[in-house]
Design a protein around this motif. Sequence first.
Motif, short mmCIF file in Angstrom:
data_model
loop_
_atom_site.label_atom_id
_atom_site.label_comp_id
_atom_site.label_asym_id
_atom_site.label_seq_id
_atom_site.Cartn_x
_atom_site.Cartn_y
_atom_site.Cartn_z
N SER A 39 33.12 43.05 135.52
CA SER A 39 31.96 42.38 134.94
C SER A 39 31.70 42.97 133.56
CB SER A 39 30.73 42.59 135.83
OG SER A 39 30.32 43.95 135.79
N ARG A 40 30.80 42.36 132.85
CA ARG A 40 30.34 42.97 131.60
C ARG A 40 29.44 44.15 131.96
NH1 ARG A 40 25.18 41.85 130.94
NH2 ARG A 40 24.28 40.06 131.97
N VAL A 41 29.21 45.05 131.03
CA VAL A 41 28.31 46.18 131.26
C VAL A 41 26.87 45.65 131.21
CG1 VAL A 41 27.50 48.40 130.38
CG2 VAL A 41 29.94 47.83 130.28
N ARG A 42 26.11 45.97 132.24
CA ARG A 42 24.70 45.58 132.30
C ARG A 42 23.82 46.80 132.12
NH1 ARG A 42 25.11 42.76 137.92
NH2 ARG A 42 26.90 44.13 137.97
N GLU A 43 22.68 46.62 131.46
CA GLU A 43 21.76 47.72 131.18
C GLU A 43 20.43 47.47 131.87
OE1 GLU A 43 19.83 49.50 127.16
OE2 GLU A 43 22.03 49.34 127.19
N PHE A 44 19.85 48.54 132.41
CA PHE A 44 18.58 48.47 133.13
C PHE A 44 17.64 49.53 132.59
CE2 PHE A 44 22.03 47.12 135.80
CZ PHE A 44 21.57 45.93 136.37
N PRO A 45 16.42 49.16 132.14
CA PRO A 45 15.48 50.16 131.63
C PRO A 45 15.18 51.19 132.72
CG PRO A 45 14.57 47.94 131.40
CD PRO A 45 15.85 47.82 132.16
N ALA A 46 15.15 52.45 132.34
CA ALA A 46 14.86 53.50 133.31
C ALA A 46 13.42 53.39 133.77
CB ALA A 46 15.15 54.87 132.72
N SER A 47 13.22 53.48 135.08
CA SER A 47 11.88 53.32 135.63
C SER A 47 11.15 54.65 135.79
CB SER A 47 11.96 52.61 136.98
OG SER A 47 12.77 53.35 137.87
N SER A 48 11.88 55.73 135.98
CA SER A 48 11.24 57.02 136.24
C SER A 48 12.28 58.12 136.25
CB SER A 48 10.53 56.98 137.60
OG SER A 48 10.15 58.26 138.02
N ARG A 49 11.85 59.33 135.91
CA ARG A 49 12.69 60.53 136.07
C ARG A 49 12.09 61.44 137.14
NH1 ARG A 49 16.69 61.58 132.58
NH2 ARG A 49 16.80 60.36 130.70
N GLU A 50 11.21 60.89 137.96
CA GLU A 50 10.46 61.66 138.95
C GLU A 50 11.38 62.25 140.02
OE1 GLU A 50 6.99 60.87 142.28
OE2 GLU A 50 7.82 59.18 141.19
N HIS A 51 11.14 63.53 140.34
CA HIS A 51 11.80 64.16 141.48
C HIS A 51 10.95 63.88 142.71
CE1 HIS A 51 14.22 67.36 139.06
NE2 HIS A 51 14.61 66.13 138.83
N ILE A 52 11.61 63.49 143.79
CA ILE A 52 10.90 63.17 145.02
C ILE A 52 11.44 64.04 146.16
CG2 ILE A 52 10.34 60.79 144.34
CD1 ILE A 52 12.75 59.86 146.04
N ALA A 53 10.63 64.21 147.19
CA ALA A 53 11.06 64.98 148.36
C ALA A 53 12.13 64.20 149.12
CB ALA A 53 9.86 65.25 149.26
N GLU A 54 13.09 64.92 149.69
CA GLU A 54 14.15 64.25 150.44
C GLU A 54 13.55 63.42 151.57
OE1 GLU A 54 17.60 66.47 151.56
OE2 GLU A 54 17.56 67.61 149.69
N GLY A 55 14.01 62.19 151.67
CA GLY A 55 13.54 61.28 152.71
C GLY A 55 12.28 60.53 152.39
N SER A 56 11.63 60.84 151.26
CA SER A 56 10.37 60.16 150.94
C SER A 56 10.64 58.74 150.42
CB SER A 56 9.55 60.96 149.93
OG SER A 56 10.20 61.00 148.69
#
Length: 178
Positions: A39-56
């Motif tokens: 496919s062509r390269v698709r770009e997606f705006p980053a929504s967050s750099r938040e660290h989350i707890a495992e499984g949350s």
Amino acid sequence: LLTIGIAALVAIAIAALVVSERSAENAPIGVSESEAQCSRVREFPASSREHIAEGSQHEPYNSSPPTNGPHYASPAQTGFYTSALPPEQLVHNLEHGQVVIWYAPDAPDAVKEDIEALVQEQPVATAASPYEGELDGNFALTAWLSAEAAGDGGPDGAGVLRTCEQVSQDVVDEFRRN
């Protein structure tokens, strides 16, 4: 004379095998770019750099497979995995500038072997894992660009995604450069 002739033929055969094997080792992995069916390269705006707890729980990713967004505090070790890792763990690898290759569990063995060879070629910068979600091909290349590299991707940058049917080292090398 006969012994010398046989010895010469054996020496020539051994030399030909060595040259052939070295040529194969230097050959690009997979097929040509045109045969890869990408496919062509698709770009997606980053929504967050938040660290989350495992499984949350978290908001759904804006691409499948994910290219950016909330993720676990610890990245995965780079390498080729035969069992799926949590996407939230691999998204952390993306945040660190690594390329993550997500492959369909039912992808042909030749595709998986080529992906494993690509990972071995760039062991510090690549992780590959089966992806249990929907893929538009046998595998997807993903990366998370910094805000500077993404241009208008926003303060958290942007994720990029390209799917392919066959592995092409030329396609992967171009994806890494961009």
